[in-house]
Design a protein around this motif. Structure first.
Motif, PDB file in Angstrom:
ATOM      1  N   LEU A 111       4.636   7.878   2.749  1.00 44.62           N
ATOM      2  CA  LEU A 111       3.363   7.196   2.988  1.00 44.62           C
ATOM      3  C   LEU A 111       2.398   7.365   1.825  1.00 44.62           C
ATOM      4  CD1 LEU A 111       1.573   5.573   4.865  1.00 44.62           C
ATOM      5  CD2 LEU A 111       0.914   7.714   6.011  1.00 44.62           C
ATOM      6  N   GLU A 112       2.338   8.564   1.249  1.00 48.37           N
ATOM      7  CA  GLU A 112       1.393   8.809   0.159  1.00 48.37           C
ATOM      8  C   GLU A 112       1.745   7.986  -1.082  1.00 48.37           C
ATOM      9  OE1 GLU A 112       0.809  12.888  -0.762  1.00 48.37           O
ATOM     10  OE2 GLU A 112       0.088  13.412   1.249  1.00 48.37           O
ATOM     11  N   GLY A 113       3.015   7.749  -1.302  1.00 47.27           N
ATOM     12  CA  GLY A 113       3.422   6.995  -2.483  1.00 47.27           C
ATOM     13  C   GLY A 113       3.449   5.496  -2.292  1.00 47.27           C
ATOM     14  N   LEU A 114       3.140   5.051  -1.080  1.00 47.66           N
ATOM     15  CA  LEU A 114       3.207   3.620  -0.777  1.00 47.66           C
ATOM     16  C   LEU A 114       1.895   2.950  -1.182  1.00 47.66           C
ATOM     17  CD1 LEU A 114       5.049   1.488   0.595  1.00 47.66           C
ATOM     18  CD2 LEU A 114       3.746   1.901   2.692  1.00 47.66           C
ATOM     19  N   THR A 115       1.957   2.114  -2.185  1.00 52.15           N
ATOM     20  CA  THR A 115       0.779   1.396  -2.663  1.00 52.15           C
ATOM     21  C   THR A 115       1.067  -0.101  -2.703  1.00 52.15           C
ATOM     22  OG1 THR A 115       1.439   1.510  -4.989  1.00 52.15           O
ATOM     23  CG2 THR A 115       0.143   3.359  -4.110  1.00 52.15           C
ATOM     24  N   LEU A 116       0.005  -0.900  -2.694  1.00 54.56           N
ATOM     25  CA  LEU A 116       0.195  -2.345  -2.792  1.00 54.56           C
ATOM     26  C   LEU A 116       0.848  -2.713  -4.118  1.00 54.56           C
ATOM     27  CD1 LEU A 116      -3.130  -3.675  -1.222  1.00 54.56           C
ATOM     28  CD2 LEU A 116      -0.854  -3.709  -0.209  1.00 54.56           C
ATOM     29  N   ARG A 117       0.534  -1.968  -5.155  1.00 57.50           N
ATOM     30  CA  ARG A 117       1.149  -2.240  -6.454  1.00 57.50           C
ATOM     31  C   ARG A 117       2.656  -2.007  -6.398  1.00 57.50           C
ATOM     32  NH1 ARG A 117      -1.045  -2.797 -11.306  1.00 57.50           N
ATOM     33  NH2 ARG A 117      -3.062  -2.096 -10.500  1.00 57.50           N
ATOM     34  N   ARG A 118       3.064  -0.921  -5.727  1.00 56.50           N
ATOM     35  CA  ARG A 118       4.494  -0.613  -5.607  1.00 56.50           C
ATOM     36  C   ARG A 118       5.208  -1.680  -4.768  1.00 56.50           C
ATOM     37  NH1 ARG A 118       7.215   4.358  -6.304  1.00 56.50           N
ATOM     38  NH2 ARG A 118       9.442   3.895  -6.325  1.00 56.50           N
ATOM     39  N   ILE A 119       4.557  -2.129  -3.727  1.00 56.62           N
ATOM     40  CA  ILE A 119       5.145  -3.167  -2.876  1.00 56.62           C
ATOM     41  C   ILE A 119       5.262  -4.483  -3.641  1.00 56.62           C
ATOM     42  CG2 ILE A 119       4.865  -4.487  -0.742  1.00 56.62           C
ATOM     43  CD1 ILE A 119       3.238  -2.037   0.293  1.00 56.62           C
ATOM     44  N   ALA A 120       4.230  -4.795  -4.417  1.00 55.02           N
ATOM     45  CA  ALA A 120       4.253  -6.026  -5.210  1.00 55.02           C
ATOM     46  C   ALA A 120       5.419  -6.017  -6.192  1.00 55.02           C
ATOM     47  CB  ALA A 120       2.928  -6.180  -5.959  1.00 55.02           C
ATOM     48  N   GLU A 146       8.215  -4.444  -5.762  1.00 56.42           N
ATOM     49  CA  GLU A 146       9.429  -4.633  -4.965  1.00 56.42           C
ATOM     50  C   GLU A 146       9.652  -6.106  -4.637  1.00 56.42           C
ATOM     51  OE1 GLU A 146      12.827  -3.454  -2.685  1.00 56.42           O
ATOM     52  OE2 GLU A 146      11.652  -2.458  -4.243  1.00 56.42           O
ATOM     53  N   LEU A 147       8.559  -6.828  -4.393  1.00 58.65           N
ATOM     54  CA  LEU A 147       8.644  -8.246  -4.035  1.00 58.65           C
ATOM     55  C   LEU A 147       8.651  -9.162  -5.255  1.00 58.65           C
ATOM     56  CD1 LEU A 147       6.142  -8.214  -1.025  1.00 58.65           C
ATOM     57  CD2 LEU A 147       8.611  -8.602  -0.901  1.00 58.65           C
ATOM     58  N   ASP A 148       8.504  -8.560  -6.447  1.00 60.36           N
ATOM     59  CA  ASP A 148       8.493  -9.315  -7.698  1.00 60.36           C
ATOM     60  C   ASP A 148       7.335 -10.315  -7.729  1.00 60.36           C
ATOM     61  OD1 ASP A 148       9.372  -9.923 -10.238  1.00 60.36           O
ATOM     62  OD2 ASP A 148      10.742 -11.501  -9.564  1.00 60.36           O
ATOM     63  N   VAL A 149       6.168  -9.821  -7.345  1.00 61.40           N
ATOM     64  CA  VAL A 149       4.947 -10.625  -7.427  1.00 61.40           C
ATOM     65  C   VAL A 149       3.864  -9.775  -8.062  1.00 61.40           C
ATOM     66  CG1 VAL A 149       5.525 -11.997  -5.390  1.00 61.40           C
ATOM     67  CG2 VAL A 149       4.123  -9.927  -5.134  1.00 61.40           C
ATOM     68  N   GLN A 150       2.758 -10.396  -8.402  1.00 58.67           N
ATOM     69  CA  GLN A 150       1.624  -9.658  -8.933  1.00 58.67           C
ATOM     70  C   GLN A 150       0.836  -9.030  -7.784  1.00 58.67           C
ATOM     71  OE1 GLN A 150       1.002  -9.201 -12.299  1.00 58.67           O
ATOM     72  NE2 GLN A 150       3.029 -10.163 -12.446  1.00 58.67           N
ATOM     73  N   ALA A 151       0.305  -7.839  -8.012  1.00 58.61           N
ATOM     74  CA  ALA A 151      -0.417  -7.117  -6.955  1.00 58.61           C
ATOM     75  C   ALA A 151      -1.549  -7.935  -6.335  1.00 58.61           C
ATOM     76  CB  ALA A 151      -0.948  -5.788  -7.504  1.00 58.61           C
ATOM     77  N   PRO A 152      -2.335  -8.696  -7.122  1.00 61.64           N
ATOM     78  CA  PRO A 152      -3.418  -9.474  -6.495  1.00 61.64           C
ATOM     79  C   PRO A 152      -2.938 -10.447  -5.423  1.00 61.64           C
ATOM     80  CG  PRO A 152      -3.768  -9.331  -8.855  1.00 61.64           C
ATOM     81  CD  PRO A 152      -2.394  -8.765  -8.600  1.00 61.64           C
TER      82      PRO A 152
END
Length: 228
Positions: free
Chosen positions: A23-32, A34-40
């Motif tokens: 949970l602590e390492g889960l960020t929107l940037r990391r998810i982005a 993974e999904l191959d998209v930009q964080a915004p």
């Protein structure tokens, strides 16, 4: 990778990352990434991490309730066609078991789920069936609600504590930070009963959960159903 980004897709990607980063390492940037998209792009769907956790918890709830919903068609709420055959004890017990089983499949699953807000009201059907069965057995609406929340809190709290010692799903080895022998050595001299309790608490956690759950359900029957 899907071309159309939506809330559920992001939440599922986040759940897929949990076992790697916690949970602590889960960020929107990391998810982005993974999904191959930009964080915004994710901020179109989630204003902050809490909104993401709410969606993740909703996906988890769907996975918890699917087996319960499948056990009854939902058309006869609280009847013998409901999951558990309409027996509130079985229904309450199976709900807690399914909750624990689902959350243990994800690193920090208990922390992710606790304190979140449901985003899909259709997932409340098993809960409605359970509360209806409890009303039919003689619970008042208030005591049925209290019984449900008591077992829910027990289950979530148990999973959080369980995962603090066994953080990796499916791995029976405890976190290196938890050493029962060291615990016994450090507290055993002055607190022998407390030292010995660690073996029971963090030994066979599956059996411990079942023992505690039986005690909670029996207590609910004795105090909230039959008590004054």
């Amino acid at each position: 990778m899907a071309t159309r980004l939506d809330r559920k897709l992001v939440a599922e990607a986040a759940l897929g990352l949990l076992n790697d980063v916690g949970l602590e390492g889960l960020t929107l940037r990391r998810i982005a990434k993974e999904l191959d998209v930009q964080a915004p792009a994710l901020y179109w769907h989630f204003k902050n991490k809490q909104e993401l956790l709410d969606e993740m918890a909703t996906v988890l709830l769907g996975r918890m309730t699917a087996p319960l919903d499948a056990a009854g068609d939902g058309s006869a709420v609280g009847s013998k066609d409901s999951f558990g055959g309409g027996d509130w004890r079985v229904m309450l017990t199976e709900t807690c078991r399914q909750t624990r089983s689902t959350l243990l499949g994800y690193r920090d699953g208990g922390k992710v789920f606790g304190g979140t807000r449901l985003r899909d009201l259709a997932l409340l059907r098993p809960m409605e069936s359970l509360l209806a069965a409890m009303r039919g057995a003689g619970f008042t609406a208030e005591r049925a609600a209290r019984a449900w929340f008591t077992t829910y809190a027990y289950t979530i709290g148990y999973v959080i504590e369980e995962q603090s010692v066994f953080p990796v799903p499916g791995d029976p080895r405890p976190d290196p930070a938890y050493d029962q022998r060291e615990r016994e050595r450090s507290v055993g001299a002055d607190h022998p009963l407390t030292a010995a309790a660690g073996i029971e608490i963090f030994g066979d956690t599956a059996r411990g959960f079942e023992d505690g759950l039986r005690a909670v359900v029996a207590g609910i029957e004795a105090t909230l159903l039959r008590g004054e």
